[in-house]
Design an enzyme around this catalytic site. Structure first.
Site, PDB file in Angstrom:
ATOM      1  N   THR A  20      29.991  30.680 -12.728  1.00  0.00           N
ATOM      2  CA  THR A  20      30.899  29.548 -12.515  1.00  0.00           C
ATOM      3  C   THR A  20      31.191  28.829 -13.824  1.00  0.00           C
ATOM      4  O   THR A  20      32.329  28.471 -14.109  1.00  0.00           O
ATOM      5  CB  THR A  20      30.295  28.569 -11.488  1.00  0.00           C
ATOM      6  OG1 THR A  20      30.047  29.280 -10.274  1.00  0.00           O
ATOM      7  CG2 THR A  20      31.227  27.413 -11.216  1.00  0.00           C
TER       8      THR A  20
ATOM      9  N   HIS B 244      38.515  32.057  -7.901  1.00  0.00           N
ATOM     10  CA  HIS B 244      37.609  31.829  -6.777  1.00  0.00           C
ATOM     11  C   HIS B 244      37.393  33.167  -6.093  1.00  0.00           C
ATOM     12  O   HIS B 244      38.328  33.965  -5.994  1.00  0.00           O
ATOM     13  CB  HIS B 244      38.232  30.846  -5.774  1.00  0.00           C
ATOM     14  CG  HIS B 244      37.531  30.827  -4.445  1.00  0.00           C
ATOM     15  ND1 HIS B 244      36.486  29.986  -4.181  1.00  0.00           N
ATOM     16  CD2 HIS B 244      37.714  31.583  -3.328  1.00  0.00           C
ATOM     17  CE1 HIS B 244      36.053  30.218  -2.936  1.00  0.00           C
ATOM     18  NE2 HIS B 244      36.789  31.177  -2.404  1.00  0.00           N
TER      19      HIS B 244
END
Length: 138
Positions: A91, A115
């Site tokens: 991330t 994502h």
């Protein structure tokens, strides 16, 4: 074969990097079965990320996701969920492995480019949020 949802976030579309990211996805062995570019509304972003509504970053995330167009995709491949998460990278792009999408393209932990679904259950829910079965072509 497994399916997962991918979203190319506004930092990717703003910099015209959709093709470069798609190339990395396809080069990794995943197939793009469905793809569309759209502009999320605040309501859509809040519904999609509802699981995070109690987190401090929720409003910033939703505002970022409506700041420009996104490209939503259905990807397919062997262990597609875990495979795509590896291709995306951590991330935080500073912690992402070399060659991953986030390491190469992300601007920050907030503008982290992509994502991907994190479980089979979420993949099914997320794919149906954006696509009908008729839009997903093998």
């Amino acid at each position: 074969m497994q399916r997962t949802l991918s979203i190319l976030k506004p930092d990717i579309t703003r910099r015209n990097l959709t093709g470069a990211v798609n190339q990395k996805i396809e080069a990794s062995g995943l197939r793009i079965l469905a793809q569309k570019r759209l502009q999320l509304t605040l309501d859509q972003a809040q519904k999609f990320y509802a699981v995070h509504q109690e987190r401090a970053f929720f409003n910033d995330l939703c505002n970022f996701m409506i700041s420009g167009p996104v490209v939503v995709q259905v990807l397919e491949g062997d262990s597609a969920i875990d495979h795509y998460r590896t291709v995306m990278g951590a991330t935080n792009p500073a912690n992402a492995d070399e060659g991953t999408i986030r390491r190469e393209f992300a601007e920050s932990i907030e503008a982290n480019s992509v994502h991907g679904s994190d479980s089979l259950e979420n993949a099914v829910t997320e794919i149906s949020f954006f696509f009908s079965e008729i839009e997903i072509v093998d």
